[in-house]
Design a protein around this motif. Sequence first.
Motif, PDB file in Angstrom:
ATOM      1  N   MET B  14      32.939  42.928  46.272  1.00 37.66           N
ATOM      2  CA  MET B  14      33.537  44.199  45.855  1.00 37.66           C
ATOM      3  C   MET B  14      33.961  45.009  47.084  1.00 37.66           C
ATOM      4  O   MET B  14      35.114  45.429  47.215  1.00 37.66           O
ATOM      5  CB  MET B  14      32.498  44.957  45.018  1.00 37.66           C
ATOM      6  N   LEU B  15      33.011  45.175  48.003  1.00 37.39           N
ATOM      7  CA  LEU B  15      33.301  45.962  49.195  1.00 37.39           C
ATOM      8  C   LEU B  15      34.404  45.296  50.019  1.00 37.39           C
ATOM      9  O   LEU B  15      35.322  45.954  50.528  1.00 37.39           O
ATOM     10  CB  LEU B  15      32.030  46.113  50.028  1.00 37.39           C
ATOM     11  N   GLY B  16      34.310  43.968  50.118  1.00 35.80           N
ATOM     12  CA  GLY B  16      35.316  43.210  50.869  1.00 35.80           C
ATOM     13  C   GLY B  16      36.706  43.393  50.275  1.00 35.80           C
ATOM     14  O   GLY B  16      37.691  43.494  51.001  1.00 35.80           O
ATOM     15  N   SER B  17      36.780  43.469  48.946  1.00 33.87           N
ATOM     16  CA  SER B  17      38.078  43.680  48.304  1.00 33.87           C
ATOM     17  C   SER B  17      38.679  45.004  48.747  1.00 33.87           C
ATOM     18  O   SER B  17      39.867  45.087  49.072  1.00 33.87           O
ATOM     19  CB  SER B  17      37.928  43.678  46.786  1.00 33.87           C
ATOM     20  N   LEU B  18      37.837  46.037  48.760  1.00 30.63           N
ATOM     21  CA  LEU B  18      38.335  47.353  49.183  1.00 30.63           C
ATOM     22  C   LEU B  18      38.816  47.299  50.637  1.00 30.63           C
ATOM     23  O   LEU B  18      39.897  47.781  50.966  1.00 30.63           O
ATOM     24  CB  LEU B  18      37.239  48.406  49.011  1.00 30.63           C
ATOM     25  N   TRP B 150      42.687  40.823  43.791  1.00 26.64           N
ATOM     26  CA  TRP B 150      43.251  39.482  43.868  1.00 26.64           C
ATOM     27  C   TRP B 150      44.665  39.457  43.316  1.00 26.64           C
ATOM     28  O   TRP B 150      45.559  38.829  43.870  1.00 26.64           O
ATOM     29  CB  TRP B 150      42.351  38.488  43.128  1.00 26.64           C
ATOM     30  N   LEU B 151      44.846  40.166  42.221  1.00 20.97           N
ATOM     31  CA  LEU B 151      46.175  40.207  41.619  1.00 20.97           C
ATOM     32  C   LEU B 151      47.181  40.811  42.606  1.00 20.97           C
ATOM     33  O   LEU B 151      48.267  40.270  42.827  1.00 20.97           O
ATOM     34  CB  LEU B 151      46.125  41.034  40.333  1.00 20.97           C
ATOM     35  N   LEU B 152      46.782  41.920  43.202  1.00 22.65           N
ATOM     36  CA  LEU B 152      47.691  42.589  44.138  1.00 22.65           C
ATOM     37  C   LEU B 152      47.996  41.708  45.343  1.00 22.65           C
ATOM     38  O   LEU B 152      49.125  41.667  45.836  1.00 22.65           O
ATOM     39  CB  LEU B 152      47.086  43.909  44.617  1.00 22.65           C
TER      40      LEU B 152
END
Lengths: 241, 296, 359
Positions: B14-18, B150-152
Motif C-alpha cells: 500500500m505504502l509502496g503504491s503511494l 496498478w491501473l494508473l
Amino acid sequence: MLRLAELWVRRGAGAVLHGVSLEVPRGELTALVGANGAGKTSLLLTISGILRPHRGELWWNPEGEEPVRLDRLSPKRIVELGVIHCPEGRQLFASMTVYDNLLLGAHQRRDRRAVERDVARMFTLFPILGERRRQRAGSLSGGEQTMLAIARALMARPRLLLLDEPSLGLAPQMADRIFETLLELRAQGVTLLLVEQNARAALEIADRGYVLEGGRVVRSGPAQQLRSDPMVQRAYLGIGA
Amino acid sequence: MSAYLLQQLLNGLMLGSLYALVAIGFSLIYSILRLINFAHGDLLMVGAFAALAAAALGGPWWAVVAIVVASGALAGIAVERVAIRPLRGMPQVTGFIATLAVSVAIENLALILFTGQPRTFPVPELLRGQLELGPVRATRVDLVIILSTWLLLLVLLVVVRWSRFGRAMRALADNLLAARLVGVDVDRTILFAFALGSAFAAYAGLLWGARFGQVDPLMGFAPGLKAFVACVLGGVGSLAGAVLGGYLLGLAEVLFVGLLPPAYSGLRDAFVFAALILLLLFLPNGLLGRPEEERA
Amino acid sequence: MRGAAAHLLLALALAALVALVQRALSPYAVTLLSLVLMQVALAVSLQVTNGLTGLFSLGHPAFMTVGAYVSAILTYPVRRKGFMMPDLPPVLAESEWALVPAVLVAALAAALLALVVGLSVLRLKGHYLAVATLGLIIVVRTLVNNLDGYTRGGLGLSGVPRLTDPWTVYAFVVLVWYLCWRIKHSSYGRAMMAMRENELAARSTGVDVLALQLFAFVFGAAVAGAAGALTVHLVSVVTPGAYGIPLAFTLVVMVVIGGQGSLTGAALAAVLVALASEALRPLEESLELYGLSQALVAVALLLMLRFRPQGLFGSREPGLLVGGSNLGGSSSACPSPARTTPRAVSAGTAPSTPDAPRS
C-alpha cells in the motif's frame, strides 16, 4: 528555392557565419564543402531554426506557395514546412528502437497509414534496418546509424533535405549507396543541400556547389566549374600543388 | 509465512503504491529536464486539499477524482510556466533552487489559506470497511490504493510506450537536439509531462488523505522526499525504476517498523534518509538507471 | 591598507550600534539584533561553503542542531542534569562547563560530523548533494528526537543557561567575518572560485578539489555548530526541529540574493531578509496569515533568479572593503568567465546557444 542573404550567426563568444549568402535552387542538389570548423554545421542548424541569426535573412520558397521567412520560425514549424535536417551521424534516439526512431522522423505527420507504408519503404531501401527494427538505435554499427538517420529524415517526406556528412564513417560501397539514394530523391523533386568533407564525391553528384571557409563563402558556382577550379582542387580535392 | 508478515507485506504494498505514484512523476520530469522538482511532493498536498474541497461540495466519487486530477495538472502547469520555463538554460542548480522556492511558496500559501491545523479527511462510505483475505485483513482503502495504482501505471505505460506524446517525451529525454530537429514541440511536451506527473501526485494525495485520515499544508514534504529516495533507489530518470524504488522503499519502511522492536520505530525517517545517503554513494545510478554520461 | 581601515571602521560602527541598541532600546530589540547578527554569521559562512566552491549544501541547520545540543548538555546545571538527562555518562553528568570551551567543543562536534559526512557525500554533484544534506537534517533531527535520555526528545531542552549577550554575538560575527574574508582572499579562496567556474581546469592546474571542498564544508559546519551553541545560550531553549529545512532555505536565499561568493552580499541579504521577516511578523499575527513572510521570501527568490541570477553583488565585494586602488579592478575579486556547470534543457526560447551534440 532556399535563399540565405547576408546571414550572420553567433555561437558562444564569436561569430561562426560572417554574412553568408547562398541559394539552393528548387529540385537541385547543392553541395557545401569546407574544412572542419568552416561553419557548415552551424549553417544547417541555422536553417533548421536551432541557431538564430542576428543579422540577415533566410527565405524558403516552396513550389506553388508564398515564400516563408524561416529565421523567425520555431524548429517545429520549419519541420512542418518540409525542411528536414538530417544531422551528422550519431544524433539518433540511442535508447529507442529503430522503429521508434523512424516514427519520430514522421512526428509532425498525422497520416498513420501512410507513415506505416513509409516505414515499410525504408525497410526495402535499407533492409538491414528492417532486420533490426526492434533493436536500440545505440546498438547499431556506425554505418547502420547513418542509414537510420537518413531514413528518419526521409520519414518526414522532406521537400528540402539538409544532410550533414551522410557518408561519414561509411565503407565506400555504402557511401555510394547513399549518394545514389540522394540522386533518386532529386529525381523525385526533393531539393537537397549536402554538407560534405568528401568534396570530390559531393561535387561529382551535385548541380552546384559552395565552398565555405572561416564562416564565409569563398567560391561558388556550378559543381563542374568548381571541380576544375585550381584553388578548390588544391585545397579540397587533393590535386596539384 | 506468518499472517503477521503477510499483513506487513500488504501494508508495504500500500505504502509502496503511494510512493510509486509520486515517484513516477518525479522521474518523468527529471528524465526530460534533468531537474529535481523539489515542489513535486507539495502537489500531493494540493491534491488532498482539492479532494477536501470537492468532497465538501458533495458530488459523486468520480467527480471528486476528476477535480483532484485536474487541479493537480493545473498546479503542475502553473509551476512550469511560472518558475521553470523562464529559468531554462540556466545552471542545473538554479532550477533546483527555484523548485525549492516554489515548494516553500506553495506550502506557505496553503498555510495562509488553510492554517497549519490538520483537518480530518472525510473518508467516503465507499472506502470504509474491511475485507478478510485469508489470514490477512485489508481495508478497502488499501485495496483501492493498490489496484488503482496498478491501473494508473498500466495507463501510463501505454501512454509512454505507444502514444505520440509518449514518444515525444522519450525522444526529448534521449536527445534534445535530435528531438527538436524532428519537430518535437519541446515546450508543450515539457508542459504535458509536468501536468501528467503532477496529476499523479495529486491523485496520490487523495489516496493519502483517505488512508491516513488527515491533511495539512506540510503533508507533502515527507512523501515528496521519500519519492525522491525511491527514484534514486530505482535509478533517477527511469520510470520503471521509480516504480520499483517506490515499492522497495514502501516495503522496507514497513518492515523496518514491523520487524524491529518498537523502540526503533521512531527512527524510521532517519533510516530512510541514511539509506538515501548510502545509496547515493554506492549505487548512484540506482537499480535500473544508466550512468549520466551514457544518457546525456 | 585602506581596506583594513574600512573594516575596522565597520567593526567600530557595528559596536556602536550594539551599544546604542542595548542602551536605548527594549530587550526585544536587543534580542532581535543578536538574532540578525547570528543570521549574518550563518549566511557569510554558508557563502564559503556554497558560494565560493559552488557546492550546494543545505546542511547548516543539521550542524547547528548538533552544536546547540552539545553546548546545552555541557553547560547544563549539574543539579538538574540527573532529572533532565538521565542517560548521560557520569563524566558529563557531574560537570558544568563554561561558555567558551562548550562552544568550542560544539563547533568541533559539528566539524567532526561534517568531516565524516563530507568525506563521503562531497563526491555527489549539484542537487544530489543538496538532497543528501537535506536528508542529514532529517537524520539528525530524528536522532535527537529519539535519544531522549540525553536530549529529552521532542520536549526539547529548556532552562539552558543564558550565557550569551549581544557582545558575545558581536564578537562571534566579527570573528566569522574576519575568517571568511581571509579565506576568500587567500590562495585557497581563489582556488575554490577557480574550481567553481571550471572544475576540470582547476584540477589540471593542481588544485586538490576534494580537499578544498572538504575544508569549506567542515569550516561552514564548525561555524554553524558554534552559532547553534551561541543561539541556545541566547534563547535558553532548543528543540529537535528548531533548526530545520525552513532555515536551510532562508540561508540559501541569503546566499543567492547576496550573490554567489560575495560575503558583503550575503551579510546584506541576511540583514534584509531577517528584518523583512521580522517586520512582517505583526502583520502575519494580526491578520492570522502565518506563512506570509516565508511565501514572500520565496517569491522574492524566484524573481531574483529570473531577473538577476547573479545576485546583488555577483561574487564581488565593494571596492571600499577590498581597499585596492583602481588597478586590476578593485571591486572584482573574481572575474566570472563562462560557466561550465551542467545546464538544464536550454530549449525553446534560448537563442543561438544550441546544446552541444548529446550522445
